[in-house]
Design an enzyme around this catalytic site. Sequence first.
Site, PDB file in Angstrom:
ATOM      1  N   HIS A 102       0.830  -1.201   0.000  1.00  0.00           N
ATOM      2  CA  HIS A 102       0.000   0.000   0.000  1.00  0.00           C
ATOM      3  C   HIS A 102       0.868   1.257   0.000  1.00  0.00           C
ATOM      4  O   HIS A 102       1.675   1.461   0.900  1.00  0.00           O
ATOM      5  CB  HIS A 102      -0.932   0.007   1.209  1.00  0.00           C
ATOM      6  CG  HIS A 102      -1.897  -1.124   1.205  1.00  0.00           C
ATOM      7  ND1 HIS A 102      -1.695  -2.280   1.934  1.00  0.00           N
ATOM      8  CD2 HIS A 102      -3.065  -1.305   0.544  1.00  0.00           C
ATOM      9  CE1 HIS A 102      -2.708  -3.106   1.726  1.00  0.00           C
ATOM     10  NE2 HIS A 102      -3.556  -2.535   0.888  1.00  0.00           N
ATOM     11  N   HIS A 156      -5.102  -5.546  -6.278  1.00  0.00           N
ATOM     12  CA  HIS A 156      -4.875  -6.808  -5.593  1.00  0.00           C
ATOM     13  C   HIS A 156      -6.186  -7.363  -5.052  1.00  0.00           C
ATOM     14  O   HIS A 156      -7.218  -6.687  -5.034  1.00  0.00           O
ATOM     15  CB  HIS A 156      -3.830  -6.659  -4.486  1.00  0.00           C
ATOM     16  CG  HIS A 156      -4.160  -5.634  -3.451  1.00  0.00           C
ATOM     17  ND1 HIS A 156      -3.950  -4.285  -3.644  1.00  0.00           N
ATOM     18  CD2 HIS A 156      -4.688  -5.754  -2.207  1.00  0.00           C
ATOM     19  CE1 HIS A 156      -4.328  -3.621  -2.563  1.00  0.00           C
ATOM     20  NE2 HIS A 156      -4.786  -4.489  -1.680  1.00  0.00           N
ATOM     21  N   CYS A 172     -12.329  -6.971   7.111  1.00  0.00           N
ATOM     22  CA  CYS A 172     -11.782  -6.886   5.759  1.00  0.00           C
ATOM     23  C   CYS A 172     -10.419  -7.566   5.779  1.00  0.00           C
ATOM     24  O   CYS A 172      -9.802  -7.706   6.831  1.00  0.00           O
ATOM     25  CB  CYS A 172     -11.589  -5.443   5.308  1.00  0.00           C
ATOM     26  SG  CYS A 172     -13.014  -4.378   5.528  1.00  0.00           S
ATOM     27  N   HIS A 216      -7.176  -9.768   3.132  1.00  0.00           N
ATOM     28  CA  HIS A 216      -6.618 -10.227   1.870  1.00  0.00           C
ATOM     29  C   HIS A 216      -6.440 -11.739   1.910  1.00  0.00           C
ATOM     30  O   HIS A 216      -5.771 -12.244   2.823  1.00  0.00           O
ATOM     31  CB  HIS A 216      -5.257  -9.581   1.612  1.00  0.00           C
ATOM     32  CG  HIS A 216      -5.278  -8.091   1.659  1.00  0.00           C
ATOM     33  ND1 HIS A 216      -5.111  -7.385   2.843  1.00  0.00           N
ATOM     34  CD2 HIS A 216      -5.437  -7.169   0.688  1.00  0.00           C
ATOM     35  CE1 HIS A 216      -5.177  -6.085   2.575  1.00  0.00           C
ATOM     36  NE2 HIS A 216      -5.375  -5.924   1.280  1.00  0.00           N
ATOM     37  N   GLU A 219      -9.020 -11.226  14.085  1.00  0.00           N
ATOM     38  CA  GLU A 219      -9.322  -9.835  14.418  1.00  0.00           C
ATOM     39  C   GLU A 219     -10.381  -9.696  15.505  1.00  0.00           C
ATOM     40  O   GLU A 219     -10.317  -8.771  16.318  1.00  0.00           O
ATOM     41  CB  GLU A 219      -9.795  -9.074  13.169  1.00  0.00           C
ATOM     42  CG  GLU A 219      -8.723  -8.930  12.103  1.00  0.00           C
ATOM     43  CD  GLU A 219      -9.138  -7.973  10.998  1.00  0.00           C
ATOM     44  OE1 GLU A 219     -10.044  -7.143  11.227  1.00  0.00           O
ATOM     45  OE2 GLU A 219      -8.547  -8.042   9.908  1.00  0.00           O
ATOM     46  N   TYR A 240     -12.978  -1.458  -6.050  1.00  0.00           N
ATOM     47  CA  TYR A 240     -12.931  -0.017  -5.791  1.00  0.00           C
ATOM     48  C   TYR A 240     -11.479   0.456  -5.747  1.00  0.00           C
ATOM     49  O   TYR A 240     -10.544  -0.333  -5.607  1.00  0.00           O
ATOM     50  CB  TYR A 240     -13.626   0.323  -4.456  1.00  0.00           C
ATOM     51  CG  TYR A 240     -12.786  -0.046  -3.260  1.00  0.00           C
ATOM     52  CD1 TYR A 240     -12.036   0.908  -2.579  1.00  0.00           C
ATOM     53  CD2 TYR A 240     -12.703  -1.367  -2.819  1.00  0.00           C
ATOM     54  CE1 TYR A 240     -11.240   0.571  -1.499  1.00  0.00           C
ATOM     55  CE2 TYR A 240     -11.914  -1.706  -1.745  1.00  0.00           C
ATOM     56  CZ  TYR A 240     -11.182  -0.742  -1.096  1.00  0.00           C
ATOM     57  OH  TYR A 240     -10.389  -1.090  -0.039  1.00  0.00           O
ATOM     58  N   GLU A 252      -5.798   2.664  -1.823  1.00  0.00           N
ATOM     59  CA  GLU A 252      -6.295   1.294  -1.690  1.00  0.00           C
ATOM     60  C   GLU A 252      -6.936   0.943  -3.028  1.00  0.00           C
ATOM     61  O   GLU A 252      -7.703   1.741  -3.583  1.00  0.00           O
ATOM     62  CB  GLU A 252      -7.306   1.207  -0.546  1.00  0.00           C
ATOM     63  CG  GLU A 252      -7.704  -0.201  -0.179  1.00  0.00           C
ATOM     64  CD  GLU A 252      -6.548  -1.058   0.324  1.00  0.00           C
ATOM     65  OE1 GLU A 252      -5.804  -1.587  -0.528  1.00  0.00           O
ATOM     66  OE2 GLU A 252      -6.396  -1.211   1.544  1.00  0.00           O
ATOM     67  N   GLU A 281      -8.526  -2.456  -4.892  1.00  0.00           N
ATOM     68  CA  GLU A 281      -8.839  -3.855  -4.664  1.00  0.00           C
ATOM     69  C   GLU A 281     -10.011  -4.367  -5.492  1.00  0.00           C
ATOM     70  O   GLU A 281     -10.976  -3.637  -5.730  1.00  0.00           O
ATOM     71  CB  GLU A 281      -9.186  -4.073  -3.177  1.00  0.00           C
ATOM     72  CG  GLU A 281      -8.066  -3.751  -2.228  1.00  0.00           C
ATOM     73  CD  GLU A 281      -8.444  -3.922  -0.775  1.00  0.00           C
ATOM     74  OE1 GLU A 281      -7.534  -4.126   0.036  1.00  0.00           O
ATOM     75  OE2 GLU A 281      -9.644  -3.856  -0.438  1.00  0.00           O
ATOM     76  N   TRP A 332     -14.718   1.975   1.137  1.00  0.00           N
ATOM     77  CA  TRP A 332     -15.255   0.754   0.528  1.00  0.00           C
ATOM     78  C   TRP A 332     -16.599   0.395   1.127  1.00  0.00           C
ATOM     79  O   TRP A 332     -17.525   0.000   0.405  1.00  0.00           O
ATOM     80  CB  TRP A 332     -14.265  -0.406   0.664  1.00  0.00           C
ATOM     81  CG  TRP A 332     -13.826  -0.721   2.054  1.00  0.00           C
ATOM     82  CD1 TRP A 332     -14.408  -1.598   2.927  1.00  0.00           C
ATOM     83  CD2 TRP A 332     -12.706  -0.155   2.748  1.00  0.00           C
ATOM     84  NE1 TRP A 332     -13.718  -1.605   4.122  1.00  0.00           N
ATOM     85  CE2 TRP A 332     -12.669  -0.743   4.040  1.00  0.00           C
ATOM     86  CE3 TRP A 332     -11.725   0.774   2.407  1.00  0.00           C
ATOM     87  CZ2 TRP A 332     -11.692  -0.420   4.990  1.00  0.00           C
ATOM     88  CZ3 TRP A 332     -10.759   1.089   3.351  1.00  0.00           C
ATOM     89  CH2 TRP A 332     -10.746   0.500   4.609  1.00  0.00           C
TER      90      TRP A 332
END
Length: 198
Positions: A26, A33, A68, A70, A88, A105, A115, A117, A162
């Site tokens: 980032h 990604h 959120c 990856h 988390e 977005y 960002e 993604e 997002w």
Amino acid sequence: MTLDEHVVLLNAAGEAVGTAPKAVVHGTDTPLHLAFSCYVFDDEGRVLLSRRASHKATWPGVWTNSVCGHPLPGEAPADAVARRLSYELGLTAGHIELILPGFAYRAVMPDGTVEHEMCPVYRAVVAGDPRPNPDEVGDARWMPWKEFADDVTSGLLAISPWCGEQVPLLTALGPDPSAWPAGDPAGLPPAARPGRTT
């Protein structure tokens, strides 16, 4: 999570073209990604909001959807949802379902950090309350879905970019999140589809 965790880089068609360390991906020229977003609900239909930890590289301290993250290289997005929910928020989902397979977005922070993604959106149902990991989450709270959606769309609730784009798409699916139709996995980016070889 370790500092050498990698994310999956994508081309414009959503095909995997490599990986990069999450810790450095980032910046002001963030490559496209693979990511995911998930909205977690309880049996009363409340949605779980999380506030990003104040030391996060992107949108620190900002309220957003439940979780959120990856997918790791070779990891199915739904498995990544389960992994990040546990890490988390200390939660185990009884059910994780794809809702918006094609969401993508690009957003820019005031300091120029980008960002960028392809970010399929999932719904999960859990029992119990979250136990936020302070490395990732500054705070968490339950909120009735309609109140949350109304506050986001009216601008009363400041939210991540997002999430701000996702909420109108979700509300268009109907007022009851438990009745939202499942998304078609064929609409996922190729890198995230079941049976992919990359």
